[in-house]
Design a protein around this motif. Sequence first.
Motif, PDB file in Angstrom:
ATOM      1  N   PRO A 273       0.812  -1.214   0.000  1.00  0.00           N
ATOM      2  CA  PRO A 273       0.000   0.000   0.000  1.00  0.00           C
ATOM      3  C   PRO A 273       0.845   1.263   0.000  1.00  0.00           C
ATOM      4  CG  PRO A 273       0.029  -0.981   2.182  1.00  0.00           C
ATOM      5  CD  PRO A 273       0.706  -1.954   1.259  1.00  0.00           C
ATOM      6  N   CYS A 274       0.262   2.320  -0.558  1.00  0.00           N
ATOM      7  CA  CYS A 274       0.955   3.604  -0.588  1.00  0.00           C
ATOM      8  C   CYS A 274       1.125   4.137   0.831  1.00  0.00           C
ATOM      9  CB  CYS A 274       0.140   4.624  -1.378  1.00  0.00           C
ATOM     10  SG  CYS A 274      -0.119   4.206  -3.114  1.00  0.00           S
ATOM     11  N   PRO A 275       2.293   4.659   1.167  1.00  0.00           N
ATOM     12  CA  PRO A 275       2.428   5.341   2.458  1.00  0.00           C
ATOM     13  C   PRO A 275       1.517   6.567   2.466  1.00  0.00           C
ATOM     14  CG  PRO A 275       4.351   5.748   1.098  1.00  0.00           C
ATOM     15  CD  PRO A 275       3.543   4.703   0.392  1.00  0.00           C
ATOM     16  N   THR A 276       0.839   6.795   3.557  1.00  0.00           N
ATOM     17  CA  THR A 276      -0.191   7.824   3.629  1.00  0.00           C
ATOM     18  C   THR A 276       0.105   8.817   4.729  1.00  0.00           C
ATOM     19  OG1 THR A 276      -1.880   6.299   2.815  1.00  0.00           O
ATOM     20  CG2 THR A 276      -2.666   8.206   4.029  1.00  0.00           C
ATOM     21  N   VAL A 277      -0.120  10.100   4.445  1.00  0.00           N
ATOM     22  CA  VAL A 277      -0.112  11.148   5.456  1.00  0.00           C
ATOM     23  C   VAL A 277      -1.561  11.524   5.711  1.00  0.00           C
ATOM     24  CG1 VAL A 277       0.590  13.491   6.031  1.00  0.00           C
ATOM     25  CG2 VAL A 277       2.140  12.011   4.743  1.00  0.00           C
ATOM     26  N   ALA A 278      -2.033  11.302   6.918  1.00  0.00           N
ATOM     27  CA  ALA A 278      -3.426  11.590   7.244  1.00  0.00           C
ATOM     28  C   ALA A 278      -3.585  13.060   7.590  1.00  0.00           C
ATOM     29  CB  ALA A 278      -3.883  10.719   8.410  1.00  0.00           C
ATOM     30  N   TYR A 279      -4.475  13.748   6.878  1.00  0.00           N
ATOM     31  CA  TYR A 279      -4.732  15.158   7.134  1.00  0.00           C
ATOM     32  C   TYR A 279      -5.973  15.269   8.008  1.00  0.00           C
ATOM     33  CZ  TYR A 279      -5.102  20.159   6.321  1.00  0.00           C
ATOM     34  OH  TYR A 279      -5.153  21.523   6.500  1.00  0.00           O
ATOM     35  N   ALA A 280      -5.773  15.500   9.291  1.00  0.00           N
ATOM     36  CA  ALA A 280      -6.860  15.534  10.269  1.00  0.00           C
ATOM     37  C   ALA A 280      -7.000  16.928  10.855  1.00  0.00           C
ATOM     38  CB  ALA A 280      -6.586  14.521  11.374  1.00  0.00           C
ATOM     39  N   ALA A 281      -6.957  17.933  10.002  1.00  0.00           N
ATOM     40  CA  ALA A 281      -6.963  19.312  10.479  1.00  0.00           C
ATOM     41  C   ALA A 281      -8.293  20.008  10.273  1.00  0.00           C
ATOM     42  CB  ALA A 281      -5.839  20.109   9.826  1.00  0.00           C
ATOM     43  N   GLY A 282      -9.395  19.280  10.238  1.00  0.00           N
ATOM     44  CA  GLY A 282     -10.702  19.904  10.301  1.00  0.00           C
ATOM     45  C   GLY A 282     -11.371  20.147   8.972  1.00  0.00           C
ATOM     46  N   SER A 283     -12.691  20.171   9.002  1.00  0.00           N
ATOM     47  CA  SER A 283     -13.463  20.229   7.768  1.00  0.00           C
ATOM     48  C   SER A 283     -13.383  21.580   7.081  1.00  0.00           C
ATOM     49  CB  SER A 283     -14.924  19.879   8.055  1.00  0.00           C
ATOM     50  OG  SER A 283     -15.483  20.773   8.994  1.00  0.00           O
ATOM     51  N   ILE A 284     -13.289  22.699   7.834  1.00  0.00           N
ATOM     52  CA  ILE A 284     -13.281  23.987   7.148  1.00  0.00           C
ATOM     53  C   ILE A 284     -11.964  24.243   6.443  1.00  0.00           C
ATOM     54  CG2 ILE A 284     -14.931  25.000   8.760  1.00  0.00           C
ATOM     55  CD1 ILE A 284     -12.648  26.590   9.969  1.00  0.00           C
ATOM     56  N   HIS A 285     -10.972  23.407   6.710  1.00  0.00           N
ATOM     57  CA  HIS A 285      -9.676  23.564   6.056  1.00  0.00           C
ATOM     58  C   HIS A 285      -9.420  22.449   5.032  1.00  0.00           C
ATOM     59  CE1 HIS A 285      -9.300  26.371   9.250  1.00  0.00           C
ATOM     60  NE2 HIS A 285      -9.170  25.455  10.168  1.00  0.00           N
ATOM     61  N   SER A 286     -10.440  21.696   4.662  1.00  0.00           N
ATOM     62  CA  SER A 286     -10.230  20.518   3.829  1.00  0.00           C
ATOM     63  C   SER A 286      -9.713  20.858   2.444  1.00  0.00           C
ATOM     64  CB  SER A 286     -11.545  19.735   3.698  1.00  0.00           C
ATOM     65  OG  SER A 286     -12.547  20.539   3.102  1.00  0.00           O
ATOM     66  N   VAL A 287      -9.995  22.067   1.965  1.00  0.00           N
ATOM     67  CA  VAL A 287      -9.536  22.453   0.638  1.00  0.00           C
ATOM     68  C   VAL A 287      -8.016  22.480   0.573  1.00  0.00           C
ATOM     69  CG1 VAL A 287      -9.532  24.934   1.090  1.00  0.00           C
ATOM     70  CG2 VAL A 287      -9.955  24.113  -1.218  1.00  0.00           C
TER      71      VAL A 287
ATOM     72  N   PHE B 261      -1.715  31.212  -3.603  1.00  0.00           N
ATOM     73  CA  PHE B 261      -2.934  32.015  -3.644  1.00  0.00           C
ATOM     74  C   PHE B 261      -3.743  31.730  -4.905  1.00  0.00           C
ATOM     75  CE2 PHE B 261      -1.526  34.646  -0.136  1.00  0.00           C
ATOM     76  CZ  PHE B 261      -2.712  35.181   0.365  1.00  0.00           C
ATOM     77  N   THR B 262      -3.052  31.683  -6.039  1.00  0.00           N
ATOM     78  CA  THR B 262      -3.751  31.446  -7.302  1.00  0.00           C
ATOM     79  C   THR B 262      -4.467  30.108  -7.299  1.00  0.00           C
ATOM     80  OG1 THR B 262      -2.170  32.802  -8.532  1.00  0.00           O
ATOM     81  CG2 THR B 262      -3.458  31.192  -9.795  1.00  0.00           C
ATOM     82  N   ARG B 263      -3.758  29.056  -6.902  1.00  0.00           N
ATOM     83  CA  ARG B 263      -4.352  27.725  -6.900  1.00  0.00           C
ATOM     84  C   ARG B 263      -5.442  27.607  -5.843  1.00  0.00           C
ATOM     85  NH1 ARG B 263      -1.654  23.929  -9.895  1.00  0.00           N
ATOM     86  NH2 ARG B 263       0.160  24.732 -10.987  1.00  0.00           N
ATOM     87  N   PHE B 264      -5.262  28.254  -4.710  1.00  0.00           N
ATOM     88  CA  PHE B 264      -6.286  28.191  -3.670  1.00  0.00           C
ATOM     89  C   PHE B 264      -7.572  28.858  -4.152  1.00  0.00           C
ATOM     90  CE2 PHE B 264      -8.414  28.499   0.291  1.00  0.00           C
ATOM     91  CZ  PHE B 264      -7.850  27.538   1.104  1.00  0.00           C
ATOM     92  N   ARG B 265      -7.429  30.006  -4.776  1.00  0.00           N
ATOM     93  CA  ARG B 265      -8.623  30.696  -5.290  1.00  0.00           C
ATOM     94  C   ARG B 265      -9.325  29.872  -6.359  1.00  0.00           C
ATOM     95  NH1 ARG B 265      -4.985  36.064  -5.585  1.00  0.00           N
ATOM     96  NH2 ARG B 265      -5.492  36.978  -3.524  1.00  0.00           N
ATOM     97  N   GLN B 266      -8.534  29.172  -7.177  1.00  0.00           N
ATOM     98  CA  GLN B 266      -9.137  28.332  -8.205  1.00  0.00           C
ATOM     99  C   GLN B 266      -9.952  27.197  -7.595  1.00  0.00           C
ATOM    100  OE1 GLN B 266      -5.632  27.150 -10.386  1.00  0.00           O
ATOM    101  NE2 GLN B 266      -5.662  28.948 -11.729  1.00  0.00           N
ATOM    102  N   VAL B 267      -9.443  26.623  -6.514  1.00  0.00           N
ATOM    103  CA  VAL B 267     -10.112  25.490  -5.876  1.00  0.00           C
ATOM    104  C   VAL B 267     -11.252  25.943  -4.976  1.00  0.00           C
ATOM    105  CG1 VAL B 267      -9.801  23.576  -4.253  1.00  0.00           C
ATOM    106  CG2 VAL B 267      -8.065  24.025  -5.997  1.00  0.00           C
ATOM    107  N   ALA B 268     -11.009  26.991  -4.154  1.00  0.00           N
ATOM    108  CA  ALA B 268     -11.963  27.360  -3.109  1.00  0.00           C
ATOM    109  C   ALA B 268     -12.805  28.588  -3.443  1.00  0.00           C
ATOM    110  CB  ALA B 268     -11.211  27.612  -1.803  1.00  0.00           C
ATOM    111  N   GLY B 269     -12.363  29.383  -4.399  1.00  0.00           N
ATOM    112  CA  GLY B 269     -13.101  30.598  -4.705  1.00  0.00           C
ATOM    113  C   GLY B 269     -12.918  31.693  -3.675  1.00  0.00           C
TER     114      GLY B 269
END
Length: 368
Positions: free
Chosen positions: A28-42, A286-294
Amino acid sequence: MKRLAPLALLASLALSAGLAGACNLMNPCPTVAYAAGSIHSVTVAVAESVLARPHVAGPLRACFRLTPQPSYEMIDRPDAEVALAERLAADPSIVAVVGHTRSRGSLAAAPVYARAGMPQIVPGATSSELRGVGPWTFVLSPTDSAEAAYLAGMVDSLRARRAMLLYSGEPYGEGLAAALRSDLARRHIRVVDEVRLGTGADVVTLVEAALRRHPADVLLLLVDYSQAATIARTVVPIAPHIRMIAADGSDYPAGLRHIAGAAAESLWVVTLWRPDTTDSDTRDFFTRFRQVAGRDPTSQEALGFDALLYARAAITAVGPDRRAIRAWLAGPGGATPPAGHVTTTTLHDGPPPSFGVLRIGPPAATSP
């Protein structure tokens, strides 16, 4: 009993064939679990976009997986955070965790990760206690004592002499309040009242009563964004001239505007990140974040992004081994910002924190 929602996101960083062979059920692929909350999921979606680019991927290829997000009421529930940590620690494919969101949840989860030998990178929690929980926990944000000094300086710059503390009844708020008392006293600023807002507290009633008891020049809000918004909505109609300064836990403009409406414009919100827009990596983020999250990223999201970069850099350097990753983060690797970073903080309390102040502007005009 309400069924707990699953983990917000799993960001899996897969090693290429040159390091670990093909990823499959047996490998299996080694995984980094991102558990930093739903409002930051983007944050993960942006990291996927950045790390997947051929010229930055290097020996890693990013294969982030998204899972259903938790509801907001799950955030900062210690029992849920511990259950989540136990599930992640028991998964042998997970080699590091980024999270949790806030101080109380991160502190509750830290012993679980330590027992399992799982590196934990906490991106945005400021409690000083996190730096003493053990060698498996690394903190990217500045301490509550550093933020308290900044807050006290803001109050002093406003020539305010009477301050009221409103703080959440958990390690984040209590730690900031404890540090602020001494910093305000050194500047000869009197704390006229303190209001502890525990879980389920009637914020409106408590704030109205405090304002009637003691006149104040400034309110210091050491709370999350939902409580800060409720306080602003309560205070503005009855005491519109009182300054309100909110600590970094309230750094979520969309949530503040949604709950408080126009009253959110009365808040000064401290952020843990003052972006350097002259830096090409920051502009790209910033550019990529705005593209994903608006929208623009918050300081929590920027720190979460850099935490993922630290995890990726560690895996690139030493491979998918938990103990080796911990040693790399504890050594020179954790003292140097990783390639592509957007904040200046390190895992070793490096450069001084770069605090900023956010004002919530009026809502954007809509076309007829």
